[in-house]
Design an enzyme around this catalytic site. Structure first.
Site, PDB file in Angstrom:
ATOM      1  N   CYS A  99       0.847  -1.198   0.000  1.00  9.94           N
ATOM      2  CA  CYS A  99       0.000   0.000   0.000  1.00  9.94           C
ATOM      3  C   CYS A  99       0.882   1.247   0.000  1.00  9.94           C
ATOM      4  O   CYS A  99       1.896   1.301   0.699  1.00  9.94           O
ATOM      5  CB  CYS A  99      -0.907   0.027   1.234  1.00  9.94           C
ATOM      6  SG  CYS A  99      -2.414  -0.938   1.037  1.00  9.94           S
ATOM      7  N   ASN A 120      26.087 -19.894 -18.859  1.00  8.72           N
ATOM      8  CA  ASN A 120      26.436 -20.945 -17.902  1.00  8.72           C
ATOM      9  C   ASN A 120      26.682 -22.284 -18.601  1.00  8.72           C
ATOM     10  O   ASN A 120      26.029 -23.281 -18.331  1.00  8.72           O
ATOM     11  CB  ASN A 120      25.328 -21.101 -16.856  1.00  8.72           C
ATOM     12  CG  ASN A 120      25.205 -19.892 -15.964  1.00  8.72           C
ATOM     13  OD1 ASN A 120      25.852 -18.873 -16.198  1.00  8.72           O
ATOM     14  ND2 ASN A 120      24.383 -19.971 -14.945  1.00  8.72           N
ATOM     15  N   HIS A 157      14.421 -16.646  -9.834  1.00  9.33           N
ATOM     16  CA  HIS A 157      15.407 -16.643 -10.905  1.00  9.33           C
ATOM     17  C   HIS A 157      14.743 -17.084 -12.209  1.00  9.33           C
ATOM     18  O   HIS A 157      13.778 -17.853 -12.194  1.00  9.33           O
ATOM     19  CB  HIS A 157      16.563 -17.590 -10.550  1.00  9.33           C
ATOM     20  CG  HIS A 157      17.787 -17.372 -11.374  1.00  9.33           C
ATOM     21  ND1 HIS A 157      17.942 -17.938 -12.616  1.00  9.33           N
ATOM     22  CD2 HIS A 157      18.907 -16.643 -11.147  1.00  9.33           C
ATOM     23  CE1 HIS A 157      19.111 -17.568 -13.119  1.00  9.33           C
ATOM     24  NE2 HIS A 157      19.717 -16.787 -12.248  1.00  9.33           N
TER      25      HIS A 157
END
Length: 727
Positions: A113, A367, A486
């Site tokens: 909020c 990777n 992720h």
């Protein structure tokens, strides 16, 4: 389309606002026999649906709200003018049962909020609920009154059936009810449901362990969190011993975010005393190593998995620092399940689908090992990407190469999430699409979808664990919190985080750096608000637990600075979504009562990670990579101790990154593996692909199959020569 606009705005800076995750069932079907092209035809059929149908399905669900609440909503919606509808909602505030100051607590505070707001749900003797609330904003107080009146006397089951569409059904509209305020309303309803579920379950505390970070210290909720927190203030002697070794021998350290808390705690403390320590995601580890060497470091320790040390070695060589020693933390392989998925026959068979395909390009996740990148580039023009830039990389390929055919790999979840994002973008307006990439429109995204393929059999063993009962618990008890995931997580966690982003502006899906930045940005915003009663932000961490050290350090530094400037009431809670199978009993003691854990966790003294050394169960998160655990503090000190002497460095030969064949009549595997990385660097620096790379993409498809096979065989022969050299 407002939600799409918000998602597009976030995607423009980093691909951290994927609109939705591909469902695990869809992925399972695709990986069990459905070809990648058939899978994308399905996406294209969805994308081709009229936008009006897609939107209508999203905003017009069948209402399950109780009659009393529907009547109140109808009363507001019936007022002709939007501003008058706001006034009608404000009038309802006068009927709200007052909330005593003592109940304006952190537990009752509504997160998200823009103003202070509280909601309290209690069970009456007859088993029905009663609500109280308050806010310093009259319109928010009016919404609290609407919920309190409309839900009074309902059973918990009936409360949980209330449709989230009640906010839009008020008919106030964005001109009179800004998105930030509407998000607050949605989060208030979510807070009501969370409290109701706790009452329904008879639970005194939320189920997951957490760390609460304040300007003054760190509080642990649960034994699991205590195990994480224990290393945040490391032993001073261990820190000094490491600094002495590094400084006396000019050693630099590059480490991944996923190190265990013990190692990161020592590294963070040592960094304050020694400059050549760098903790980051995999993308910039090699760049940091180059900078360290240029500032005088003679050797570099890599705390990560093998593809990271290989990349560091290759980039140092490319920068002319071949004499610099690079060491891993183990003599044996420090593997990576995702990188290994790209080294088997299945992956190369997948890439060979590109043979004869015009304008084919391979977007490969950073990777992966250097030989994977080298062999891939021999088959199909290849560029590396990260979880931060994968969206922009694919879209840039489509912008610069007419009729490009994109082969993405090896991460199956990220590939599915890409497809799902582009499917959603195919329903957006042109302006919304251009906010993501200026060269694209709805039509170009639709055109791209059938030309996008991704590998169906590659996952990270850590991120694969965020599913099942853990995501169900997040949905039930933390859906009012900030959710971070992720890009590599499967669909369940991905969808929760993206729904939090799209519906409440309280979620992020991205790289480890994106997650860290998201948490820090939300803390900064709370510091600026500096609400009188204080504020606690809760973040569910949907990635490897090693991230917690960097997050806690960064957040606490901000909170200390804020407290010194007079803003003392902000706290940040880091929640670990841990499953019952993601812990190990020590057998030494019983966990303290009231630790906030339920079921099997409630009676055990536990440590992070299962006994078998795996990341986590297939049913939950709080993952810890078993390969990363090989980078222990003892291993680091042992390697450092051997540096500097001929005898010691002879023992460290097995600790060096994998060696590849030396250049003969062409580039070595290491040099060839760097080519896709350098293409990415060109794109990062120039915001476009190099002319040479575009030429390779457009020309390679015209090369004969025989020539392609000869090129691949040459690369594979060099790889075999390198392996023979090692032996």
């Amino acid at each position: 389309m407002a939600a799409a606009s918000a998602a597009a705005a976030s995607l423009g800076s980093a691909a951290a606002a994927f609109a939705s995750g591909a469902s695990p069932k869809s992925k399972a079907k695709a990986s069990n026999g459905t070809s990648s092209s058939a899978f994308y035809q399905q996406h294209c059929r969805l994308a081709a649906r009229p936008a009006s149908l897609v939107v209508r399905a999203a905003i017009s669900p069948a209402s399950t709200s109780p009659a009393a609440l529907r009547s109140l909503i109808a009363d507001v919606a019936a007022v002709p003018d939007a501003n008058d509808r706001v006034k009608r909602l404000i009038q309802m505030a006068s009927g709200l049962v007052a909330l005593p100051a003592a109940d304006k607590s952190v537990a009752n505070r509504v997160m998200g909020c823009t103003n202070e707001a509280w909601i309290d749900v209690q069970l009456k003797a007859d088993g029905t609920v009663t609500l109280r609330g308050d806010s310093d904003a009259l319109i928010t107080k009016g919404f609290a009154a609407l919920l309190a009146t409309g839900l009074e006397g309902l059973t918990p089951v009936q409360v949980l059936e209330v449709d989230d569409a009640v906010v839009s059904e008020l008919g106030i509209g964005p001109s009179a009810l800004p998105r930030s305020r509407a998000n607050g309303f949605r989060n208030m309803l979510e807070s009501v449901k969370k409290q109701t579920r706790l009452l329904q379950a008879g639970a005194a505390a939320l189920p997951f362990p957490s760390l609460i970070v304040t300007a003054d210290g760190i509080l642990s909720n649960g034994t699991f969190a205590e195990a994480q927190a224990a290393y945040l203030e490391p032993d001073a002697k261990a820190v000094d011993a490491l600094v002495a070794e590094l400084s006396s021998k000019d050693i630099g350290i590059v480490a991944h975010f996923y190190m265990d808390p013990e190692v990161q705690g020592v590294l963070m403390a040592a960094k304050a005393k020694y400059p050549h320590i760098f903790i980051s995601d995999s993308l910039v580890m090699a760049d940091a190593a180059v900078k360290m060497v240029e500032k005088g470091c003679k050797s570099v320790m890599v705390l990560g998995v093998d593809f990271m040390s290989e990349n560091v070695r290759a980039i140092l060589d490319d920068a002319g620092h071949q004499a610099t020693k690079v060491y891993r933390m183990a003599a044996e392989d420090i593997g990576c399940s995702l990188a290994e998925a790209a080294q088997g026959d299945k992956y190369y068979e997948y890439l060979k689908e590109a043979e004869g395909v015009p304008n084919a390009v391979h977007v490969i996740y950073i990777n992966t090992a250097l030989d994977t990148k080298a062999i891939s580039d021999s088959i199909i023009p290849t560029i590396t990407c990260t979880s931060s830039n994968v969206v922009q990389t694919v879209l840039q390929a489509a912008a610069q190469v007419d009729g490009v055919n994109v082969f993405y790999g090896p991460d199956t979840y990220m590939g599915g999430n890409l497809a799902e994002l582009f499917t959603m973008m195919a329903t957006w307006s042109d302006d919304e699409v251009r906010a993501v990439h200026p060269a694209h429109t709805q039509a170009t995204i639709k055109s791209l979808l059938p030309r996008l393929r991704y590998f169906q059999d590659g996952t990270c063993m850590v991120h694969h664990m965020f599913g099942g009962d853990t995501c169900e618990t997040v949905k039930n008890f933390y859906n009012d919190a900030y959710l971070a995931a992720h890009f590599e997580v499967p669909g369940e966690m991905f969808k929760l985080a993206m729904a939090a982003k799209k519906d409440r502006n309280m979620g992020v899906v991205g790289s480890t750096k994106n997650i860290l930045d998201f948490v820090c940005d939300r803390v900064d915003e709370a510091v600026v608000r500096n609400v009188p009663s204080g504020e606690r932000l809760s973040f569910v961490l949907g990635t490897e637990t090693g991230m917690v050290t960097s997050i806690v350090r960064a957040v606490q530094a901000k909170l200390k600075a804020a407290a010194a400037a007079g803003a003392k009431g902000v706290e940040a809670e880091i929640v670990f979504p841990v499953s019952n199978e993601a812990v190990t009993a020590t057998g030494e003691a019983q966990a303290p009562a009231g630790n906030g854990l339920t079921g099997a966790l409630g009676s055990l003294a536990i440590v992070p990670g299962p006994a078998g050394g795996e990341g986590c169960s297939s049913e939950g998160g709080c993952a810890s990579c078993p390969y990363m655990k090989m980078n222990s503090l003892d291993a680091l000190m042992s390697v450092c101790a051997k540096v500097g002497s001929a005898a010691g460095e002879a023992l460290l030969v097995p600790f060096e990154p994998r060696k590849y064949a030396a250049p003969g009549d062409g580039p070595s595997i290491a040099q060839a593996g760097c080519v896709p990385i350098l293409h990415m660097r060109d794109f990062t620096n120039d915001k476009k692909f190099s002319d040479a790379f575009v030429k390779d993409i457009t020309a390679r498809g015209k090369v004969s199959a025989a020539e392609r096979n000869a090129r691949t065989e040459e690369v594979e022969e060099k790889e075999e020569e390198g392996e023979e050299e090692e032996e």
